[in-house]
Design an enzyme around this catalytic site. Structure first.
Site, PDB file in Angstrom:
ATOM      1  N   ALA A 105      38.720  46.910  41.930  1.00 45.35           N
ATOM      2  CA  ALA A 105      38.062  47.259  40.666  1.00 45.35           C
ATOM      3  C   ALA A 105      37.634  45.999  39.908  1.00 45.35           C
ATOM      4  CB  ALA A 105      39.006  48.104  39.817  1.00 45.35           C
ATOM      5  N   ASP A 152      49.003  50.078  45.715  1.00 48.59           N
ATOM      6  CA  ASP A 152      49.682  48.902  45.182  1.00 48.59           C
ATOM      7  C   ASP A 152      49.707  47.861  46.293  1.00 48.59           C
ATOM      8  OD1 ASP A 152      51.382  46.939  44.265  1.00 48.59           O
ATOM      9  OD2 ASP A 152      52.962  48.305  43.615  1.00 48.59           O
ATOM     10  N   CYS A 203      40.361  34.086  39.828  1.00 46.74           N
ATOM     11  CA  CYS A 203      39.533  33.497  38.774  1.00 46.74           C
ATOM     12  C   CYS A 203      40.419  32.653  37.858  1.00 46.74           C
ATOM     13  CB  CYS A 203      38.779  34.564  37.986  1.00 46.74           C
ATOM     14  SG  CYS A 203      39.820  35.853  37.270  1.00 46.74           S
TER      15      CYS A 203
END
Length: 449
Positions: A264, A313, A385
């Site tokens: 996502a 998960d 990131c």
């Protein structure tokens, strides 16, 4: 319908961020969707919220120069009003100082009437004495200087100094205090970069090619991109240039079975599908089942059919892929987000260095769990990131020590055209001040036996 005061709306959003740890972008989008803020005031609202969050450390330092009461002892309403007023006085050229002060005091009389005189005095005194504001000495205290001058937590500027030296850290700190570029990725299943740029120009958008990504376009504005006909027609999706490079380094081929383990909202998922010509199978998984809806919506808008979504998960074995193996796995690991703090400036004030080691342990656990689903000779790309060594090189080294069946491939050899973006160990690491895109890291691992 009556219009709403953008300064009051900005105050309300900043208050919710402080009290609820909410996300600025979500709150701003929600406020603007009401269409009660009109014209140029829409841009002012966005500028005030993000500007105050980006410059919060500097603003609090200025407050501390003129307030007898310590900044951390001020009432929250008073502190937020001072930040709003000072941001306009010191960082917004298009707002006259007199208007910034008067509008802030007017708002104070509504929200914190007993403190309106105090707020007025601080703002006017700071403006009169702006040339006399003292900052930490750069030579004697570079960490403190960068933290105050460019508004970042001192623990973070210390990390940057260790990684880049003081001069490089200052360039990075300055870049991290500015608004980021707004970048989109062309949906090559439906159009080309050249054709989309022509279409965007017709829609009144100035744009240019990204330097590194072959499918990236930089826009001179963000605005409500979702209202553009080209967006509704599925010709592009929003994605930073650094993020667009990760799927290129994964290098999926047509017909591959690919796992995007932390998928996502789906930017890299849909790019992988594009690189594969929407063939093969892509398993897009996320721990938050509600976020899977975002992936499905993006796939539908872009016309992508090869993606299957699952709740998973990534730290534990999943029934969804119990009997499945993959030629390629992308692990866009959950991380501190230190490389994108100019996009999410509220986040830098809620993080601490103590958060990084537990995060790194989780990242190692994810690699430990997912590596067994990779075919022999398969490729796994680990990406974050984050600018932190602890979440990047440390994680890779820890994993490789325990898994001799994996080797780290040298991206310099595999992708020489991107050589300036790679470290001396052959990892991808982008820096906002150097490369003009988000801070990003990627390492490519190969399963050899």
């Amino acid at each position: 319908m009556s219009s709403k005061n953008p300064r009051r709306a900005a105050f309300d959003i900043l208050l919710r961020i402080e009290k609820e740890k909410s996300f600025a972008d979500i709150l701003i989008d929600h406020e603007l969707s009401k269409d009660m803020i009109k014209g140029a005031d829409r841009g002012l609202l966005t500028e005030l919220v993000y500007g105050v969050l980006r410059r919060q450390g500097t603003l609090d330092h200025i407050i501390g120069q003129f307030s007898k009461q310590r900044t951390d002892k001020l009432e929250l309403y008073v502190l937020l009003l001072l930040r709003l007023g000072l941001y306009q006085c010191f960082f917004l050229d298009r707002v006259p100082v007199s208007a910034a002060v008067n509008e802030t005091v007017k708002l104070a009389k509504e929200l914190a009437p007993r403190a309106s005189g105090f707020i007025n005095a601080i703002l006017r005194n700071a403006d009169r004495n702006r040339d006399n504001i003292s900052y930490p000495d750069r030579a004697e205290n570079p960490v403190g200087y960068l933290a105050v001058r460019y508004s970042h937590p001192a623990w973070l500027t210390r990390q940057w100094c260790d990684q880049l030296g003081v001069d490089g850290a200052e360039e990075l700190a300055a870049a991290m205090s500015e608004p980021p570029p707004f970048t989109i990725r062309v949906n090559t299943l439906r159009t080309s970069r050249e054709a989309l740029m022509a279409r965007l120009t017709e829609e009144g958008i100035n744009c240019g090619e990204t330097r590194w990504s072959p499918d990236g376009i930089r826009l001179n504005q963000s605005g409500l991109i979702s209202r553009l006909p080209s967006f509704r027609d599925g010709l592009f999706t929003v994605q930073d240039e650094s993020s667009q490079l990760a799927p290129l380094f994964l290098a999926p081929e047509k017909g591959d079975r690919v796992l995007d383990a932390c998928a996502a909202p789906g930017g890299k998922t849909t790019q992988i599908a594009q690189l594969m010509g929407d063939s093969g199978e892509i398993y897009a998984c996320d721990v938050n089942h509600k976020k899977l809806r975002l992936i499905k919506e993006t796939c539908d808008r872009l016309g992508i059919k090869s993606v299957r979504t699952f709740t998973m998960d990534a730290t534990t074995p999943s029934p969804a892929i119990k009997e499945v193996t993959f030629q390629r796995i992308l692990v866009d690991a959950p991380c501190s987000g230190l490389g994108v703090i100019r996009r999410n400036p509220e986040g830098k004030w809620s993080k601490s260095p103590e958060d990084l080691l537990p995060q790194a342990r989780t990242q190692v656990t994810i690699l430990e769990n997912l590596c067994k689903y990779l075919d022999k000779e398969g490729t796994l790309l680990y990406a974050t990131c984050s600018t932190s060594v602890q979440e990047n090189e440390y994680v890779i080294d820890t994993f490789l020590r325990e898994h001799p069946e994996f080797v780290a491939e040298d991206l310099r050899t595999l992708f020489p055209e991107f050589a300036p973006l790679f470290t001396e160990r052959g990892f991808f690491r982008s820096w906002p001040h150097r490369d003009g895109m988000d801070g990003f890291f990627a390492a490519r691992l190969k399963k050899i036996k």
